[in-house]
Enzyme design. Structure first.
Site, PDB file in Angstrom:
ATOM      1  N   ARG A 124      41.243  42.052  45.917  1.00 54.40           N
ATOM      2  CA  ARG A 124      41.463  43.004  44.817  1.00 54.40           C
ATOM      3  C   ARG A 124      40.301  42.952  43.816  1.00 54.40           C
ATOM      4  O   ARG A 124      39.439  43.828  43.797  1.00 54.40           O
ATOM      5  CB  ARG A 124      42.804  42.696  44.134  1.00 54.40           C
ATOM      6  CG  ARG A 124      43.309  43.767  43.183  1.00 54.40           C
ATOM      7  CD  ARG A 124      42.671  43.768  41.812  1.00 54.40           C
ATOM      8  NE  ARG A 124      42.830  42.522  41.078  1.00 54.40           N
ATOM      9  CZ  ARG A 124      42.225  42.270  39.925  1.00 54.40           C
ATOM     10  NH1 ARG A 124      41.435  43.164  39.370  1.00 54.40           N
ATOM     11  NH2 ARG A 124      42.377  41.102  39.324  1.00 54.40           N
ATOM     12  N   ASP A 125      40.214  41.902  43.016  1.00 56.23           N
ATOM     13  CA  ASP A 125      39.157  41.828  41.993  1.00 56.23           C
ATOM     14  C   ASP A 125      37.793  41.751  42.671  1.00 56.23           C
ATOM     15  O   ASP A 125      36.807  42.331  42.200  1.00 56.23           O
ATOM     16  CB  ASP A 125      39.387  40.597  41.105  1.00 56.23           C
ATOM     17  CG  ASP A 125      38.766  40.735  39.720  1.00 56.23           C
ATOM     18  OD1 ASP A 125      37.891  41.593  39.545  1.00 56.23           O
ATOM     19  OD2 ASP A 125      39.158  39.984  38.814  1.00 56.23           O
ATOM     20  N   HIS A 163      35.928  34.818  34.971  1.00 52.42           N
ATOM     21  CA  HIS A 163      34.710  35.356  35.591  1.00 52.42           C
ATOM     22  C   HIS A 163      33.570  34.404  35.230  1.00 52.42           C
ATOM     23  O   HIS A 163      33.643  33.666  34.244  1.00 52.42           O
ATOM     24  CB  HIS A 163      34.463  36.786  35.097  1.00 52.42           C
ATOM     25  CG  HIS A 163      35.406  37.760  35.755  1.00 52.42           C
ATOM     26  ND1 HIS A 163      35.038  38.568  36.809  1.00 52.42           N
ATOM     27  CD2 HIS A 163      36.717  38.023  35.534  1.00 52.42           C
ATOM     28  CE1 HIS A 163      36.082  39.285  37.198  1.00 52.42           C
ATOM     29  NE2 HIS A 163      37.119  38.977  36.432  1.00 52.42           N
ATOM     30  N   CYS A 183      34.813  43.883  37.085  1.00 53.69           N
ATOM     31  CA  CYS A 183      35.668  45.001  36.705  1.00 53.69           C
ATOM     32  C   CYS A 183      34.806  46.220  36.440  1.00 53.69           C
ATOM     33  O   CYS A 183      33.857  46.144  35.662  1.00 53.69           O
ATOM     34  CB  CYS A 183      36.487  44.635  35.468  1.00 53.69           C
ATOM     35  SG  CYS A 183      37.513  45.997  34.898  1.00 53.69           S
TER      36      CYS A 183
HETATM   37  P1  HMG Z   1      46.119  57.778  32.842  1.00 49.59           P
HETATM   38  O1  HMG Z   1      44.974  58.675  32.652  1.00 49.59           O
HETATM   39  O2  HMG Z   1      46.778  57.282  31.632  1.00 49.59           O
HETATM   40  O3  HMG Z   1      47.262  58.318  33.771  1.00 49.59           O
HETATM   41  O4  HMG Z   1      45.557  56.633  33.773  1.00 49.59           O
HETATM   42  P2  HMG Z   1      47.763  59.751  34.015  1.00 49.59           P
HETATM   43  O5  HMG Z   1      49.230  59.614  34.223  1.00 49.59           O
HETATM   44  O6  HMG Z   1      47.264  60.683  32.965  1.00 49.59           O
HETATM   45  O7  HMG Z   1      47.088  60.139  35.405  1.00 49.59           O
HETATM   46  C1  HMG Z   1      45.684  60.281  35.567  1.00 49.59           C
HETATM   47  C2  HMG Z   1      45.402  60.454  37.041  1.00 49.59           C
HETATM   48  O8  HMG Z   1      45.680  59.231  37.724  1.00 49.59           O
HETATM   49  C3  HMG Z   1      46.290  61.506  37.712  1.00 49.59           C
HETATM   50  O9  HMG Z   1      45.551  62.009  38.830  1.00 49.59           O
HETATM   51  C4  HMG Z   1      47.427  60.692  38.247  1.00 49.59           C
HETATM   52  O10 HMG Z   1      48.071  61.301  39.347  1.00 49.59           O
HETATM   53  C5  HMG Z   1      46.734  59.427  38.685  1.00 49.59           C
HETATM   54  P3  HMG Z   1      44.732  63.394  38.718  1.00 49.59           P
HETATM   55  O11 HMG Z   1      45.714  64.387  38.250  1.00 49.59           O
HETATM   56  O12 HMG Z   1      43.624  63.120  37.726  1.00 49.59           O
HETATM   57  O13 HMG Z   1      44.238  63.591  40.114  1.00 49.59           O
HETATM   58  N1  HMG Z   1      47.562  58.221  38.656  1.00 49.59           N
HETATM   59  C6  HMG Z   1      47.725  57.406  39.699  1.00 49.59           C
HETATM   60  N2  HMG Z   1      47.256  57.451  40.963  1.00 49.59           N
HETATM   61  C7  HMG Z   1      47.624  56.439  41.784  1.00 49.59           C
HETATM   62  N3  HMG Z   1      48.375  55.387  41.397  1.00 49.59           N
HETATM   63  C8  HMG Z   1      48.857  55.314  40.135  1.00 49.59           C
HETATM   64  C9  HMG Z   1      48.537  56.356  39.242  1.00 49.59           C
HETATM   65  N4  HMG Z   1      48.822  56.574  37.946  1.00 49.59           N
HETATM   66  C10 HMG Z   1      48.227  57.728  37.599  1.00 49.59           C
HETATM   67  N5  HMG Z   1      49.568  54.249  39.774  1.00 49.59           N
HETATM   68  C11 HMG Z   1      45.715  54.587  35.020  1.00 49.59           C
HETATM   69  C12 HMG Z   1      46.120  55.371  33.801  1.00 49.59           C
HETATM   70  C13 HMG Z   1      46.072  53.154  34.726  1.00 49.59           C
HETATM   71  C14 HMG Z   1      46.479  55.072  36.218  1.00 49.59           C
HETATM   72  C15 HMG Z   1      44.209  54.710  35.317  1.00 49.59           C
HETATM   73  O14 HMG Z   1      43.483  54.501  34.139  1.00 49.59           O
HETATM   74  C16 HMG Z   1      43.780  53.687  36.344  1.00 49.59           C
HETATM   75  O15 HMG Z   1      44.136  53.751  37.510  1.00 49.59           O
HETATM   76  N6  HMG Z   1      42.939  52.689  35.950  1.00 49.59           N
HETATM   77  C17 HMG Z   1      42.434  51.683  36.831  1.00 49.59           C
HETATM   78  C18 HMG Z   1      42.530  50.371  36.165  1.00 49.59           C
HETATM   79  C19 HMG Z   1      42.025  49.269  37.067  1.00 49.59           C
HETATM   80  O16 HMG Z   1      42.391  49.171  38.216  1.00 49.59           O
HETATM   81  N7  HMG Z   1      41.160  48.378  36.495  1.00 49.59           N
HETATM   82  C20 HMG Z   1      40.668  47.265  37.198  1.00 49.59           C
HETATM   83  C21 HMG Z   1      41.726  46.218  37.354  1.00 49.59           C
HETATM   84  S1  HMG Z   1      42.005  45.274  35.866  1.00 49.59           S
HETATM   85  C22 HMG Z   1      40.870  43.999  35.971  1.00 49.59           C
HETATM   86  O17 HMG Z   1      40.026  43.993  36.814  1.00 49.59           O
HETATM   87  C23 HMG Z   1      41.019  42.877  35.010  1.00 49.59           C
HETATM   88  C24 HMG Z   1      41.616  41.608  35.643  1.00 49.59           C
HETATM   89  O18 HMG Z   1      40.875  41.189  36.777  1.00 49.59           O
HETATM   90  C25 HMG Z   1      41.648  40.494  34.597  1.00 49.59           C
HETATM   91  C26 HMG Z   1      40.287  40.343  33.916  1.00 49.59           C
HETATM   92  O19 HMG Z   1      39.312  39.941  34.582  1.00 49.59           O
HETATM   93  O20 HMG Z   1      40.225  40.686  32.745  1.00 49.59           O
HETATM   94  C27 HMG Z   1      43.072  41.864  36.098  1.00 49.59           C
HETATM   95 MG    MG Z   2      39.117  40.002  36.717  1.00 55.05          MG
END
Ligand code: HMG
Ligand code: MG
Length: 299
Positions: free
Chosen positions: A22-23, A216, A247
């Site tokens: 994933r990450d 990280h 990320c």
């Molecule tokens: P949003 O803009 O608030 O959501 O996004 P929305 O409801 O307005 O929808 C926007 C679009 O996303 C729409 O599609 C939805 O259908 C779709 P469009 O009409 O544009 O084609 N959508 C989805 N599609 C699939 N699965 C879903 C979903 N929800 C909405 N669940 C949202 C909010 C969170 C969905 C978006 O911003 C997003 O997907 N972000 C990705 C975040 C991410 O994965 N970040 C990386 C992981 S976190 C990380 O790495 C940190 C961590 O490792 C710890 C650290 O190191 O800090 C964990």
């Molecule tokens: Mg991370």
């Protein structure tokens, strides 16, 4: 003569959550085929990991690499006793996770407002409201829930983040009923001192047995920070083979701490994990080679 396996001393046992599928992959520009992702997960379970973060049910526009989440989940070989976990930012992500048979989910928030906006497109308060029904439903369904607090040691947009800001989010997630909390150094700016400070603030609100460290390694301090956590009694950490990861919404953030390095640290300090370090080295060499060969895959 007894044939019983010697009991594991819980005080000397550390759980590693392997987050490379994933990450590790989410920020990779080289699109890997489903076969490779499935092989990665299966090799990790064979190496003895009991918890693997397989993928994320997020917007494919936001994270194109993980658009195949459902297919990957449907093709991995489930090993009994292994918890296959996925990220779920909202109710839609949770529905995908349930349909895919995830054993655990991760709701991921932030201690920094700007990072929250860039990462999940909402404020911290809004994110907590999105998580609430997800955590409730997961608990009712017996799905393990962990909450993550990103930018706990610093933010790529806002700079310093106070331990109190982290503790505020932690308090909310604990009240919601998450089973476990992950404190994340998203951009690797933490030091052993700042790590101790944030962990102390967090431990005011939760049990040490439910705490996880996610580091990280941008500045090469992740191992020292994990050492500081071990001294505090924390016994669960995320890591990624070959240190892959980052990320897409945290500019400058490099990979997660390498699982190989964490295993070496733990062995030196007399902790055991049940993970085959030699197998991990092989997996790390294999995935690193695949990523550096830059094989484009038709979309
Ligand atoms: P949003 O803009 O608030 O959501 O996004 P929305 O409801 O307005 O929808 C926007 C679009 O996303 C729409 O599609 C939805 O259908 C779709 P469009 O009409 O544009 O084609 N959508 C989805 N599609 C699939 N699965 C879903 C979903 N929800 C909405 N669940 C949202 C909010 C969170 C969905 C978006 O911003 C997003 O997907 N972000 C990705 C975040 C991410 O994965 N970040 C990386 C992981 S976190 C990380 O790495 C940190 C961590 O490792 C710890 C650290 O190191 O800090 C964990
Ligand atoms: Mg991370």
């Amino acid at each position: 003569m007894s044939t019983m396996t010697p009991a594991v001393d819980p005080a000397r046992h550390v759980t590693l959550v392997e987050v490379s599928p994933r990450d590790g992959l989410q920020n990779e520009k080289v699109m890997l085929p489903v076969d490779v992702k499935v092989e990665l997960v299966d090799r990790l379970s064979a190496a003895g990991f009991t918890r693997i973060e397989v993928t994320s049910f997020v917007s494919p526009k936001a994270v194109p690499q993980l658009a195949d989440a459902a297919e990957v989940m449907s093709r991995i070989k489930r090993v009994p006793g292994v918890r296959y976990e996925v990220l779920t930012p909202n109710a839609r992500g949770y529905a995908g996770a349930v349909a895919a048979g995830a054993d655990g989910i991760v709701v991921f928030g932030s201690a920094s407002e700007t990072f929250s906006q860039r990462n999940i497109n909402c404020s911290i308060a809004e994110s907590l409201e999105r998580f609430r029904p997800v955590v409730r439903d997961a608990r009712a369904a017996g799905v393990a829930v962990r909450g993550t607090v990103s930018c706990a040691l610093g933010c790529p947009y806002e700079g310093a983040v106070s331990p109190e800001a982290v503790a505020r989010v932690v308090r909310e997630l604990v009240a919601m009923g998450v089973d476990e909390l992950s404190i994340a150094d998203t951009i690797g700016v933490g030091t052993p001192d700042s790590t101790r400070a944030v962990m102390h603030a967090v431990l005011e609100h939760m049990d040490v047995n439910k705490l996880n460290g996610h580091f990280h390694d941008t500045y090469g301090r992740a191992i020292a920070n994990i050492g500081a956590c071990l001294d505090l009694g924390i016994r669960c950490f995320d890591a990624s083979v070959a240190g892959i990861g980052g990320c897409p919404f945290a500019p400058g953030a490099t990979g997660n701490v390498a699982t190989e390095s964490v295993l070496a640290l733990l062995a030196t300090r007399g902790f055991e994990t049940g993970i085959d370090a030699k197998a991990v080295e092989g997996i790390g060499r294999w995935i690193r080679a695949l990523l550096t060969q830059a094989v484009p895959v038709a979309q």
